[in-house]
Design an enzyme around this catalytic site. Structure first.
Site, PDB file in Angstrom:
ATOM      1  N   GLY A   1     -19.500   7.599   0.240  1.00 59.15           N
ATOM      2  CA  GLY A   1     -18.508   7.981  -0.773  1.00 59.15           C
ATOM      3  C   GLY A   1     -18.598   7.072  -1.979  1.00 59.15           C
TER       4      GLY A   1
ATOM      5  N   VAL B   1     -17.624   3.998  -2.618  1.00 57.63           N
ATOM      6  CA  VAL B   1     -18.161   2.653  -2.381  1.00 57.63           C
ATOM      7  C   VAL B   1     -19.539   2.732  -1.723  1.00 57.63           C
ATOM      8  CG1 VAL B   1     -17.790   0.414  -1.297  1.00 57.63           C
ATOM      9  CG2 VAL B   1     -15.827   1.741  -2.077  1.00 57.63           C
TER      10      VAL B   1
ATOM     11  N   LYS C   1       0.868  -1.176   0.000  1.00 57.62           N
ATOM     12  CA  LYS C   1       0.000   0.000   0.000  1.00 57.62           C
ATOM     13  C   LYS C   1       0.904   1.225   0.000  1.00 57.62           C
ATOM     14  CE  LYS C   1      -4.455   1.148   0.699  1.00 57.62           C
ATOM     15  NZ  LYS C   1      -5.684   0.474   0.296  1.00 57.62           N
TER      16      LYS C   1
ATOM     17  N   GLY D   1     -20.915   6.538   5.786  1.00 50.60           N
ATOM     18  CA  GLY D   1     -20.118   6.980   4.647  1.00 50.60           C
ATOM     19  C   GLY D   1     -20.790   6.664   3.323  1.00 50.60           C
TER      20      GLY D   1
HETATM   21  P1  NAI Z   1     -14.509   7.974  -0.261  1.00 51.78           P
HETATM   22  O1  NAI Z   1     -13.515   8.956   0.227  1.00 51.78           O
HETATM   23  O2  NAI Z   1     -15.078   8.131  -1.630  1.00 51.78           O
HETATM   24  O3  NAI Z   1     -15.740   7.876   0.755  1.00 51.78           O
HETATM   25  C1  NAI Z   1     -15.633   7.999   2.127  1.00 51.78           C
HETATM   26  C2  NAI Z   1     -16.907   8.718   2.582  1.00 51.78           C
HETATM   27  O4  NAI Z   1     -16.953   8.703   4.010  1.00 51.78           O
HETATM   28  C3  NAI Z   1     -16.962  10.189   2.157  1.00 51.78           C
HETATM   29  O5  NAI Z   1     -18.222  10.474   1.587  1.00 51.78           O
HETATM   30  C4  NAI Z   1     -16.741  10.947   3.460  1.00 51.78           C
HETATM   31  O6  NAI Z   1     -17.394  12.211   3.469  1.00 51.78           O
HETATM   32  C5  NAI Z   1     -17.360   9.987   4.456  1.00 51.78           C
HETATM   33  N1  NAI Z   1     -16.925  10.139   5.837  1.00 51.78           N
HETATM   34  C6  NAI Z   1     -15.700  10.477   6.314  1.00 51.78           C
HETATM   35  N2  NAI Z   1     -15.707  10.485   7.663  1.00 51.78           N
HETATM   36  C7  NAI Z   1     -16.951  10.118   8.041  1.00 51.78           C
HETATM   37  C8  NAI Z   1     -17.588   9.926   9.296  1.00 51.78           C
HETATM   38  N3  NAI Z   1     -16.934  10.098  10.436  1.00 51.78           N
HETATM   39  N4  NAI Z   1     -18.881   9.536   9.313  1.00 51.78           N
HETATM   40  C9  NAI Z   1     -19.576   9.355   8.165  1.00 51.78           C
HETATM   41  N5  NAI Z   1     -19.015   9.539   6.941  1.00 51.78           N
HETATM   42  C10 NAI Z   1     -17.724   9.909   6.882  1.00 51.78           C
HETATM   43  O7  NAI Z   1     -13.808   6.531  -0.094  1.00 51.78           O
HETATM   44  P2  NAI Z   1     -14.239   5.148  -0.724  1.00 51.78           P
HETATM   45  O8  NAI Z   1     -13.420   4.879  -1.921  1.00 51.78           O
HETATM   46  O9  NAI Z   1     -15.708   5.049  -0.795  1.00 51.78           O
HETATM   47  O10 NAI Z   1     -13.721   4.148   0.400  1.00 51.78           O
HETATM   48  C11 NAI Z   1     -14.402   3.992   1.630  1.00 51.78           C
HETATM   49  C12 NAI Z   1     -13.628   3.010   2.496  1.00 51.78           C
HETATM   50  O11 NAI Z   1     -13.544   1.758   1.821  1.00 51.78           O
HETATM   51  C13 NAI Z   1     -12.185   3.412   2.797  1.00 51.78           C
HETATM   52  O12 NAI Z   1     -11.845   2.974   4.096  1.00 51.78           O
HETATM   53  C14 NAI Z   1     -11.378   2.641   1.769  1.00 51.78           C
HETATM   54  O13 NAI Z   1     -10.067   2.386   2.187  1.00 51.78           O
HETATM   55  C15 NAI Z   1     -12.181   1.365   1.679  1.00 51.78           C
HETATM   56  N6  NAI Z   1     -12.012   0.657   0.428  1.00 51.78           N
HETATM   57  C16 NAI Z   1     -12.296   1.274  -0.758  1.00 51.78           C
HETATM   58  C17 NAI Z   1     -12.163   0.580  -1.947  1.00 51.78           C
HETATM   59  C18 NAI Z   1     -12.546   1.191  -3.261  1.00 51.78           C
HETATM   60  O14 NAI Z   1     -12.698   0.440  -4.243  1.00 51.78           O
HETATM   61  N7  NAI Z   1     -12.742   2.499  -3.346  1.00 51.78           N
HETATM   62  C19 NAI Z   1     -11.653  -0.813  -1.973  1.00 51.78           C
HETATM   63  C20 NAI Z   1     -11.472  -1.389  -0.662  1.00 51.78           C
HETATM   64  C21 NAI Z   1     -11.608  -0.646   0.482  1.00 51.78           C
END
Ligand code: NAI
Length: 346
Positions: A180, A182, A78, A178
């Protein structure tokens, strides 16, 4: 091999700095036993460099377990880029990062993670061949988050069937922390399947959209883990399951995308003691790495990727069987299962 206090021993860790662009990055190669270390690049603000190093090391070990359990011919790694405090030139910064990736000569392959985009990966292609997650004309590829969401969705389906004894998601209440990349896709899959959503995000616009488009109920970010639901899906950042939050959780099943959801191994035991089934993050969120790994190897069609991601649901069923047989917790069984696979695949 060496280890830092509280961290797994890593094969190699590169600290990369570039004065001109302001790049400060950590490229962590945990294990290449199964093949080159494959894992995304996080672009994030950290309190200090040690916090960034700790994050990179925890995440890279998680990638070894994730790639092994998903039967991928890749090891775990990573990268973390510390977001510069002031103004910076993003393409130049990622070009410098791409040179750091290239300097490892294929020991580490990068892709998207929190804070990085398909455009960043595309830009890096001029510097390194060891990058994936790039949209391709006429072939699948690019943003892995829909595939990650699908893997989490099939895991929730399997968990609801096997742990809650319900054959369908119709009317099942799911809390999403969250919305985001995913979390949003997952919310859409769940909504389509008839689940009732309770959502929270620090970004009010995303919450409003989920209310309007998916009929979701909104709660505050401090309330979401305590929501009165059947399933909790942590899809924000890590360590949300800890000594403070676990006593308040009302869901019976936890399955979400966020990496490193358990603050400590003992938190997995605490969940089990409360009768809550926690499906380990690195098992259920492997859809994205399956996608970028296939893209990197130029393998298969979209349907083949989806079929491989769907197999995560079967692995959840196998894990729950093993847990029963071994009278242990899903977190401990998954860990031992993954570690037994940290060898070159035959
Ligand atoms: P992202 O950054 O697009 O989404 C994260 C979301 O969580 C954002 O909308 C943010 O505003 C929100 N957030 C942050 N702090 C928060 C809180 N305290 N309470 C509620 N919401 C909060 O990231 P993504 O890509 O969706 O990834 C989400 C998680 O999944 C991360 O931990 C990432 O490492 C993990 N992940 C993502 C993958 C991918 O394909 N994108 C693959 C495997 C794991």
């Amino acid at each position: 091999l060496f280890g830092l206090p509280g961290q797994a021993a890593h094969e190699r860790v590169l600290l990369a700095a570039d004065e001109q662009t302001g790049l400060k990055a950590i490229l962590a190669v945990h294990s290449t036993a199964r093949g080159p270390a494959f894992g995304g690049c996080r672009f994030w603000t950290y309190d200090n460099e040690l916090a960034a190093l700790n994050d990179a090391l925890r995440l890279s070990q998680g990638m070894s377990l994730k790639n092994a359990l998903a039967d991928l011919p890749f090891g775990g790694g990573k990268a973390v880029i510390i977001k510069p405090a002031g103004h910076f030139d993003r393409p130049a910064l990622f070009a410098a990062f791409g040179r750091a990736v290239e300097s490892l000569q294929g020991a580490y392959i990068t892709a998207e993670d929190v804070g990085t985009t398909t455009a960043d990966m595309l830009g890096m292609q001029a510097q390194t061949q060891y990058v994936s997650g790039i949209p391709r004309a006429g072939a699948f590829g690019g943003d892995p988050s829909p595939k990650t969401a699908w893997g989490v969705f099939v895991s929730i389906q399997a968990g609801v069937r096997l742990q809650l004894g319900r054959e369908s998601l119709e009317g099942v209440r799911v809390a999403l922390q969250g919305l985001g990349a995913v979390g949003w896709h997952l919310a859409e899959f769940l909504h389509k399947a008839g689940a009732k959503l309770v959502v929270a995000d620090v970004d009010a616009a995303k919450v409003a959209r989920a209310q309007a488009e998916l009929g979701a109920q909104a709660v505050g970010v401090l309330e979401i883990l305590k929501a009165d639901v059947d399933v909790l899906a942590p899809c924000a950042l890590g360590a949300s399951l800890n000594a403070q939050t676990i006593p308040q959780i009302r869901a019976q099943l936890i399955a979400g995308a966020a990496n490193n959801q358990l603050a400590t191994v003992e938190d997995g035991d605490a969940l089990q003691q409360r009768g809550i089934c926690y499906l380990p993050d690195y098992l259920v969120n492997a859809g994205g790495i399956v996608s970028v790994a296939r893209e990197y190897r130029n393998e298969g069609e979209e349907s083949a990727v989806m079929a491989e991601v769907s197999r995560i649901g079967e692995r959840v069923a196998e894990l729950l069987e093993r847990v029963k047989r071994e009278d242990s917790t899903p977190a401990r069984v998954a860990d031992a299962w993954a570690r037994s696979k940290l060898v070159k695949p035959v």
